[in-house]
Design a protein around this motif. Structure first.
Motif, mmCIF file in Angstrom:
data_model
loop_
_atom_site.group_PDB
_atom_site.id
_atom_site.type_symbol
_atom_site.label_atom_id
_atom_site.label_comp_id
_atom_site.label_asym_id
_atom_site.label_seq_id
_atom_site.Cartn_x
_atom_site.Cartn_y
_atom_site.Cartn_z
ATOM 1 N N ASN A 142 104.585 84.255 6.481
ATOM 2 C CA ASN A 142 105.105 84.535 7.818
ATOM 3 C C ASN A 142 105.856 83.340 8.400
ATOM 4 O OD1 ASN A 142 105.425 86.257 10.102
ATOM 5 N ND2 ASN A 142 103.746 85.172 11.150
ATOM 6 N N VAL A 143 105.825 82.205 7.715
ATOM 7 C CA VAL A 143 106.513 80.996 8.191
ATOM 8 C C VAL A 143 107.836 80.862 7.452
ATOM 9 C CG1 VAL A 143 106.339 78.506 8.517
ATOM 10 C CG2 VAL A 143 104.281 79.910 8.587
ATOM 11 N N PRO A 144 108.966 80.736 8.148
ATOM 12 C CA PRO A 144 110.259 80.570 7.469
ATOM 13 C C PRO A 144 110.266 79.345 6.569
ATOM 14 C CG PRO A 144 110.575 81.066 9.795
ATOM 15 C CD PRO A 144 109.114 80.832 9.618
ATOM 16 N N GLN A 145 111.020 79.455 5.468
ATOM 17 C CA GLN A 145 111.031 78.393 4.466
ATOM 18 C C GLN A 145 111.607 77.081 4.991
ATOM 19 O OE1 GLN A 145 113.097 80.078 1.137
ATOM 20 N NE2 GLN A 145 111.393 81.422 0.555
ATOM 21 N N ASP A 146 112.442 77.147 6.001
ATOM 22 C CA ASP A 146 113.022 75.924 6.551
ATOM 23 C C ASP A 146 112.350 75.482 7.844
ATOM 24 O OD1 ASP A 146 113.823 78.077 8.016
ATOM 25 O OD2 ASP A 146 115.949 77.483 8.152
ATOM 26 N N SER A 147 111.184 76.064 8.136
ATOM 27 C CA SER A 147 110.498 75.739 9.384
ATOM 28 C C SER A 147 109.753 74.411 9.272
ATOM 29 C CB SER A 147 109.514 76.854 9.745
ATOM 30 O OG SER A 147 108.739 76.484 10.877
ATOM 31 N N PRO A 148 109.785 73.582 10.315
ATOM 32 C CA PRO A 148 108.994 72.320 10.303
ATOM 33 C C PRO A 148 107.496 72.578 10.328
ATOM 34 C CG PRO A 148 110.023 72.671 12.449
ATOM 35 C CD PRO A 148 110.608 73.711 11.538
ATOM 36 N N LYS A 149 107.100 73.814 10.637
ATOM 37 C CA LYS A 149 105.671 74.128 10.640
ATOM 38 C C LYS A 149 105.050 74.004 9.253
ATOM 39 C CE LYS A 149 106.024 77.342 14.553
ATOM 40 N NZ LYS A 149 105.794 78.734 15.015
ATOM 41 N N LEU A 150 105.855 74.084 8.221
ATOM 42 C CA LEU A 150 105.325 73.962 6.863
ATOM 43 C C LEU A 150 104.792 72.560 6.574
ATOM 44 C CD1 LEU A 150 107.946 75.984 4.789
ATOM 45 C CD2 LEU A 150 105.629 76.670 5.418
ATOM 46 N N THR A 151 105.140 71.608 7.438
ATOM 47 C CA THR A 151 104.585 70.254 7.274
ATOM 48 C C THR A 151 103.065 70.275 7.338
ATOM 49 O OG1 THR A 151 106.572 69.352 8.330
ATOM 50 C CG2 THR A 151 104.667 67.898 8.145
ATOM 51 N N ALA A 152 102.519 71.154 8.170
ATOM 52 C CA ALA A 152 101.064 71.261 8.284
ATOM 53 C C ALA A 152 100.443 71.686 6.965
ATOM 54 C CB ALA A 152 100.704 72.263 9.389
ATOM 55 N N HIS A 153 101.100 72.593 6.243
ATOM 56 C CA HIS A 153 100.565 73.041 4.954
ATOM 57 C C HIS A 153 100.601 71.925 3.923
ATOM 58 C CE1 HIS A 153 101.765 76.701 7.120
ATOM 59 N NE2 HIS A 153 100.847 77.335 6.415
ATOM 60 N N ILE A 154 101.640 71.082 3.988
ATOM 61 C CA ILE A 154 101.708 69.937 3.078
ATOM 62 C C ILE A 154 100.596 68.943 3.389
ATOM 63 C CG2 ILE A 154 103.141 67.998 2.348
ATOM 64 C CD1 ILE A 154 105.588 69.718 2.898
ATOM 65 N N VAL A 155 100.386 68.674 4.668
ATOM 66 C CA VAL A 155 99.332 67.742 5.062
ATOM 67 C C VAL A 155 97.969 68.248 4.621
ATOM 68 C CG1 VAL A 155 98.149 66.711 7.041
ATOM 69 C CG2 VAL A 155 100.653 66.807 6.996
ATOM 70 N N PHE A 156 97.742 69.535 4.822
ATOM 71 C CA PHE A 156 96.429 70.070 4.463
ATOM 72 C C PHE A 156 96.276 70.241 2.956
ATOM 73 C CE2 PHE A 156 96.038 71.095 8.948
ATOM 74 C CZ PHE A 156 94.696 70.804 9.147
ATOM 75 N N THR A 157 97.356 70.311 2.223
ATOM 76 C CA THR A 157 97.242 70.258 0.767
ATOM 77 C C THR A 157 96.682 68.902 0.334
ATOM 78 O OG1 THR A 157 99.090 71.802 0.473
ATOM 79 C CG2 THR A 157 98.515 70.395 -1.398
ATOM 80 N N TRP A 158 97.154 67.838 0.964
ATOM 81 C CA TRP A 158 96.591 66.506 0.703
ATOM 82 C C TRP A 158 95.121 66.447 1.130
ATOM 83 C CZ3 TRP A 158 98.241 61.836 -1.359
ATOM 84 C CH2 TRP A 158 99.548 61.798 -1.820
ATOM 85 N N ILE A 159 94.828 66.951 2.319
ATOM 86 C CA ILE A 159 93.444 66.896 2.815
ATOM 87 C C ILE A 159 92.520 67.702 1.909
ATOM 88 C CG2 ILE A 159 91.943 67.567 4.720
ATOM 89 C CD1 ILE A 159 94.237 66.958 6.630
ATOM 90 N N PHE A 160 92.945 68.903 1.533
ATOM 91 C CA PHE A 160 92.113 69.727 0.660
ATOM 92 C C PHE A 160 91.926 69.060 -0.703
ATOM 93 C CE2 PHE A 160 93.519 73.873 2.977
ATOM 94 C CZ PHE A 160 92.737 73.500 4.058
#
Length: 820
Positions: free
Chosen positions: A170-188
């Protein structure tokens, strides 16, 4: 409303229908279990106290009375600590010991290292899922729901609706919101590294406790591929005594005991026939010629196999005939046990016991085969290898005849069979994926007849597309496991039972990862965009990357089916219950009833493989669909409670490997972490996100960390610490010298039924103690079976007379109590 909206919206109805059905099943199963468990009925088939307390009550009746094909003699080392205790009648009274009052140290002492490691792993997975679920639900879920793709026109390829709103799709591929998923990939990833490190440290603590136990295993080594000149006890003892003067206490070469075990099986069959004939005095049966006969008869044709069939041999007294058969095989068994070297073929495996645990730990045996290279006739002769001995209960005595090259050939064959099975199961799995996407498939040219699914009521449509696919997948997994276990446990020929089971674990886990996680993920995503991929083949990868997160719906429902339906069902022990009923109905005396109540054993390989699959699913979908970790919390929470209940109250261990389950699971866990990181990296790379390079370091760290952790602890966990050998707790006991004799050759491993002149059974007498002057008596050591005629026992009767109706203890003061 467009067809596409109906298709996506059906995912919501499917989710809630499946959620409601699984919740109802869970409530019904738990309610019935709590109700039945609290019933104070203690008689016959309805002895719920013994059934739900089988480990404590059942073991009490069969301790030291179990034949070789059931539970090894050495099982008494564990179960003797489990005396009688007051049964917790209350519907919820079992929860306290399961959750907190039964400590890990006590679990290690009473159940063994494998059971404790299993529970520690499940508990750590539960904690990890909680740590993943909290930030996923609090942060990632709102970001996904506010992504914006659900507001696009319905004809836009990025438009999502239904359950897709909560995913990263549901998040566009060019959205800055995807930064959260990258951060949480590191956290996970960091959380996973902590999980691996903590679990490995706990494994080392359990492993060290197990290796520091003062038992025969701590002093013994297992020698394989013995040269022909060392394949007898005396030669093996002399060889090691020459190299280690004064240190060798015993040496035993294993023999091919197939002949002895066949005789034991026949003896056991005739004992059951004798008991049946003795019980059938007043009613018509296969053993009686007429009703009401005090002397049931049989025929001698085909060695008694023509029972009840006329004109097959002479008609003789059944009890006398079967008594002679029992005595015959006891005499034959005694002759072999008296001198096995003269009548049995030696194997290439031997066991050497020292007076100190140092030799079973020191890594001195790697090149010992070079000393005996002169015994190698040709390239087919393998060099001798030495390793720490497994527990006596862990030795697969029947497989010791399988030599190294035969094992290698068998391994290749069963591996090919496993690959073929996994490939064949690919097609039913693909059918399951298609069943969950019938409306998408109906859009393909030629398959429009499937459009009737859209016209079905929402509940029926949700049942077909939401509940049935995970249920069918669960059934397919249950069907393939016995095949994999047959190949790798029965056919492959591994000398150690635990190694066979951990190999079964890895193969079954590989099947689950390939056919459940990968096929369902890729296949389900492909079915959703199949028509678009046909129209534009070049866009297939971008289409898969966009629809892959939406497959989380299937896996949430799959976790629910396994968590809230299968796990509570394990409390009923359906297989044991069926066996319980059948054996009790067929039992002819109290002794047979006691054997019918032998507790079952939990299949750690099957359960652990499913834990590892759920672990991988949660990791892969944690950053893609934030609801999945919450379902992981539910699954591991329910599994921890149900499995711990069964292990404490109803299951016993058939063998002990010293928590080696984690050594097999470690590589599966690291592979799951790698799969999780590669999946999120691939989705971002296909979407041509500029932040893709930020996801590469976790992948590289995992690849480097995998072998480093393994090399750091592998040797110490395998051989143990030599520094621990000097502890005061190690004191060699004389009986340790005889623990590694094949149970089929142990004179204290078989019960002899003794018959007086009048043909009635008498109490058994240990070997070397004369109890009767009957010339036909066979001198055998007993294992204290109850009296054959009456089935009398010093233990409780079927009604558990140690307790009155109110549950208060009335007798059995000398019984050991399980302090929980």
């Amino acid at each position: 409303m467009s067809d596409r909206y109906d298709k996506d919206n059906s995912s919501v109805s499917g989710f809630f229908v499946a959620f409601g059905i699984n919740s109802a099943v869970f409530i019904v199963l738990i309610s019935v279990f709590l109700l039945v468990r609290s019933w104070r009925i203690n008689y016959g088939l309805f002895n719920f106290r013994r059934f739900f307390n089988a480990r404590i009550k059942g073991v009490k009746h069969v301790n030291n009375k179990i034949p070789y094909s059931k539970v090894p003699v050495y099982e008494d080392m564990q179960v003797k600590k489990l005396g009688n205790r007051r049964f917790p009648w209350g519907a919820l009274s079992w929860i306290k010991p399961v959750l907190w009052s039964y400590s890990d140290r006590r679990l290690l002492r009473t159940h063994g290292a494998d059971v404790l490691m299993n529970m520690v792993f499940v508990r750590n997975c539960f904690v990890l899922c909680v740590c993943l679920a909290v930030p996923a639900l609090v942060i990632l879920l709102p970001i996904n729901t506010q992504g914006g793709n659900d507001n696009l026109p319905e004809d836009d390829e990025n438009y999502v609706t239904g359950m897709g709103i909560i995913t990263i799709g549901n998040v566009p591929q060019d959205s800055p919101k995807l930064t959260a998923h990258i951060v949480f990939t590191w956290i996970f990833s960091i959380l996973c590294y902590i999980f691996i490190f903590v679990t490995y440290k706990q494994f080392m603590w359990i492993r060290r406790k197990w290796m520091n136990q003062n038992c025969a295993r701590a002093y013994t080594i297992m020698v394989e591929e013995l040269p022909f000149r060392l394949r007898n006890d005396e030669a093996l003892f002399n060889y090691f005594s020459e190299n280690f003067p004064g240190k060798v206490m015993s040496a035993h070469v294993a023999y091919d005991t197939t002949k002895v075990r066949d005789m034991m099986d026949k003896r056991k069959k005739y004992i059951k026939s004798y008991e049946a004939a003795d019980a059938e005095k007043t009613k018509k049966s296969l053993f009686t010629r007429k009703q009401g006969s005090d002397h049931p008869t049989t025929t001698t044709g085909f060695h008694g196999k023509g029972i009840g069939i006329p004109h097959l041999g002479a008609e003789v007294d059944a009890k006398e005939f079967f008594k002679r058969k029992v005595q015959k095989y006891e005499r034959l068994i005694a002759e072999v046990q008296a001198d096995p070297a003269a009548q049995l073929k030696p194997t290439h495996v031997g066991f050497v016991t020292f007076d100190t645990p140092f030799f079973a730990r020191a890594k001195l045996w790697t090149d010992i085969g070079t000393v005996l290279k002169t015994d190698r006739k040709n390239w087919l002769t393998a060099a001798m290898s030495v390793k720490p001995a497994p527990e006596p209960t862990d030795v697969h005595w029947k497989n010791l005849t399988v030599w190294r090259y035969s094992f290698m050939l068998r391994s290749v064959i069963v591996t090919l069979i496993s690959c073929v099975i996994i490939f064949l199961w690919f097609w039913p799995t693909l059918f399951v994926a298609s069943l969950a996407n019938l409306q998408s498939i109906s859009e393909i040219s030629g398959l429009g007849w499937l459009s009737f699914v859209a016209d079905l009521p929402p509940f029926v449509r949700g049942l077909i597309q939401g509940y049935l696919p995970p249920l069918i997948m669960f059934i397919l997994n249950a069907l393939i496991y016995p095949i994999i276990k047959l190949c790798h446990y029965k056919i492959q020929g591994e000398h150690v039972q635990s190694k066979s089971m951990w190999l079964v674990l890895r193969v079954y886990w590989a099947y689950l990862i390939i056919n459940v996680l990968m096929v369902i993920t890729v296949g389900g995503a492909a079915f959703q965009v199949l028509q678009q991929a046909i129209d534009d083949p070049l866009s297939v990868f971008s289409l898969l990357a966009r629809t892959l997160p939406q497959q989380s719906l299937f896996f949430m429902l799959f976790i629910m089916v396994n968590g809230v339906s299968r796990e509570p069902l394990s409390l009923y022990r359906i297989g044991n219950a069926i066996k319980w009923v059948i054996l009790l109905l067929l039992a002819k005396n109290k002794k047979q009833k006691h054997f019918a109540q032998v507790p079952g054993a939990q299949d750690h390989a099957k359960n652990t493989a499913m834990y590892l699959l759920i672990f991988a699913i949660v990791l892969v979908y944690a950053p893609l669909s934030p609801l999945v970790p919450a379902f992981g919390v539910m699954y591991f929470g329910v599994s921890y409670i149900t499995d711990r209940h069964n292990l404490i109250y109803t299951h016993i261990a058939r063998w002990e490997s010293g928590a080696n389950m984690w050594r097999a699971s470690y590589h599966c866990c690291m592979a799951a972490i790698l799969l999780f990181q590669a999946t999120i990296l691939g989705i971002f790379a296909i979407g041509q996100s500029k932040s893709t390079p930020a996801l590469a370091p976790p992948l590289i760290i995992t690849i480097l960390l995998w072998p480093i952790l393994h090399w750091r602890w592998s040797e110490s966990s395998n051989h143990g610490s030599v520094a621990d050998c000097g502890k005061d707790k190690f004191e060699f006991q004389p009986e340790f010298a005889h623990h590694y004799i094949d149970p089929a050759l142990r004179t204290d491993y078989i019960c002899a039924y003794r018959f007086a002149d009048n043909g009635e059974p008498q109490p058994e007498v240990p070997l070397g103690k004369k109890g009767s002057t009957d010339d036909q008596e066979v001198e055998m050591h007993d294992v204290r079976f109850e009296d054959l005629e009456t089935g009398s026992s010093s233990s409780d009767s079927d009604g558990d007379s140690d307790y009155d109706e109110s549950g208060k203890r009335t007798s059995g003061k000398n019984d050991r109590r399980l302090d929980i």
